[in-house]
Write an enzyme that holds these catalytic residues in place. Structure first.
Site, PDB file in Angstrom:
ATOM      1  CE  LYS A   1     -32.145  29.246   1.692  1.00 32.63           C
ATOM      2  NZ  LYS A   1     -31.346  28.245   2.457  1.00 32.63           N
TER       3      LYS A   1
ATOM      4  CG  LEU B   1     -37.907  23.151  -8.123  1.00 34.01           C
ATOM      5  CD1 LEU B   1     -38.028  23.392  -9.622  1.00 34.01           C
ATOM      6  CD2 LEU B   1     -36.473  23.333  -7.675  1.00 34.01           C
ATOM      7  CG  HIS B   2     -38.510  27.729  -2.637  1.00 31.72           C
ATOM      8  ND1 HIS B   2     -37.778  28.830  -3.007  1.00 31.72           N
ATOM      9  CD2 HIS B   2     -37.648  26.910  -1.988  1.00 31.72           C
ATOM     10  CE1 HIS B   2     -36.542  28.706  -2.559  1.00 31.72           C
ATOM     11  NE2 HIS B   2     -36.436  27.540  -1.936  1.00 31.72           N
TER      12      HIS B   2
ATOM     13  CB  SER C   1     -35.389  27.513   2.949  1.00 26.74           C
ATOM     14  OG  SER C   1     -34.916  26.202   3.182  1.00 26.74           O
TER      15      SER C   1
ATOM     16  CD  GLN D   1     -25.725  19.093  -1.140  1.00 24.35           C
ATOM     17  OE1 GLN D   1     -25.436  18.913  -2.312  1.00 24.35           O
ATOM     18  NE2 GLN D   1     -26.260  20.229  -0.721  1.00 24.35           N
TER      19      GLN D   1
ATOM     20  CG  HIS E   1     -35.524  26.515  -6.247  1.00 31.44           C
ATOM     21  ND1 HIS E   1     -36.257  25.998  -5.212  1.00 31.44           N
ATOM     22  CD2 HIS E   1     -34.231  26.177  -6.005  1.00 31.44           C
ATOM     23  CE1 HIS E   1     -35.453  25.377  -4.372  1.00 31.44           C
ATOM     24  NE2 HIS E   1     -34.213  25.475  -4.819  1.00 31.44           N
TER      25      HIS E   1
HETATM   26  O1  PAF Z   1     -28.203  24.641  -2.994  1.00 31.05           O
HETATM   27  C1  PAF Z   1     -28.535  23.480  -3.292  1.00 31.05           C
HETATM   28  O2  PAF Z   1     -29.710  23.186  -3.481  1.00 31.05           O
HETATM   29  C2  PAF Z   1     -27.473  22.396  -3.389  1.00 31.05           C
HETATM   30  O3  PAF Z   1     -26.469  22.570  -2.454  1.00 31.05           O
HETATM   31  C3  PAF Z   1     -26.875  22.262  -4.823  1.00 31.05           C
HETATM   32  C4  PAF Z   1     -26.118  23.504  -5.224  1.00 31.05           C
HETATM   33  C5  PAF Z   1     -27.999  21.986  -5.808  1.00 31.05           C
HETATM   34  C6  PAF Z   1     -25.897  21.084  -4.856  1.00 31.05           C
HETATM   35  O4  PAF Z   1     -26.524  19.886  -4.516  1.00 31.05           O
END
Ligand code: PAF
Length: 253
Positions: free
Chosen positions: A149, A33-34, A185, A61, A37
């Site tokens: 973003k 987290l930054h 990011s 993903q 977030h």
């Molecule tokens: O943006 C993200 O960090 C990820 O794609 C998410 C939405 C948490 C899904 O894993």
């Protein structure tokens, strides 16, 4: 400040959720987290009675196993930032619990997900949409907060929520930037010092070029490998590699 509840068990989280009164906001994250977030958590905390942060590095993903391995993990700092920003609970499930089907079932969008990042990361948006659907179902949140973003991701999640009549409202939040213009990011921590100096060129090129072709050339001339630089719906989108780290950004034009 009340204590932060940390759940790794989905069953225990659901029992907690069932007892909550008032509105629930959720911020979905992959950790590391930054300040970007934090801004989503602060907004959720201001608009809901309870804010839940999910932390889950979602393997489905990632199209590249090396990228998954190198994804930064900063658990203790994440909990501290979530709490400081106003979250009441963190949900961090295991793969076994969140994918009891071993990913036999997934969600696919067939049009917009094939463009931009989707054109270069096969299966990426299937993984994103599937995990977001699962986390929306588990958290039963009234509202959710996503940064611009990841504009393509945000648009796909909004469409999914509408398509499946989900109760969770999807809110778009502005991209937070370093003073240099670099979009915040979780991946930025992987940049070398030289890479950090180069990276602001991405925002500069996006905002200060007359056309996408000009912006592309500026980045290539600066020694930055461009994956795509395209314009859609009055926005300019880029994905580029610095030090082997894949960075994305987009701006309105
Ligand atoms: O943006 C993200 O960090 C990820 O794609 C998410 C939405 C948490 C899904 O894993």
């Amino acid at each position: 400040m009340s204590d932060l509840l940390v759940f790794t068990s989905i069953t225990e989280f659901r029992a907690y959720r069932a007892k909550l009164k008032g509105s629930v906001g959720v911020v979905l994250t992959m950790g590391a987290l930054h300040a970007g977030h934090a801004s989503l958590i602060v907004r959720s905390a201001g608009e809901n009675d309870v804010t839940v942060v999910t932390i889950y590095v979602n393997p489905t993903q990632f199209d590249n196993p090396e990228d998954l391995k190198k994804y930064p993990r900063t658990w203790e700092a994440d909990l501290a930032l979530a709490k400081k920003s106003g979250a009441q609970a963190v949900l961090a499930p295991s793969y076994e619990e969140i994918y009891p089907d071993q990913y036999r079932y997934k969600l696919t969008e067939n049009v917009f997900s094939t463009k931009l990042c989707g054109a270069h990361r096969p299966g990426h948006y299937d993984g994103v949409l599937t995990i977001v659907m699962k986390l929306f179902q588990i958290t039963q949140a009234d509202q959710s907060y996503f940064g611009e973003k990841d504009f393509q991701q945000l648009q796909l999640i909004k469409d999914m929520a509408n398509t499946f009549f989900l109760k969770t409202k999807v809110n778009a939040c502005p991209t937070l930037r370093e003073t240099s213009g670099l979009a915040m990011s979780s991946r930025n921590v992987r940049l070398t010092d030289a890479g950090k100096e180069k990276a602001p060129a991405i925002f500069q090129a996006l905002t200060k070029s007359s056309t996408a072709v000009v912006a592309h050339k500026k980045l290539t001339d600066a020694g930055i490998e461009v994956e795509y630089l395209e314009e859609h719906f009055n926005r300019r989108f880029v994905a580029a590699f610095i030090d082997g780290v894949r960075l994305i950004d987009n701006v309105e034009i």
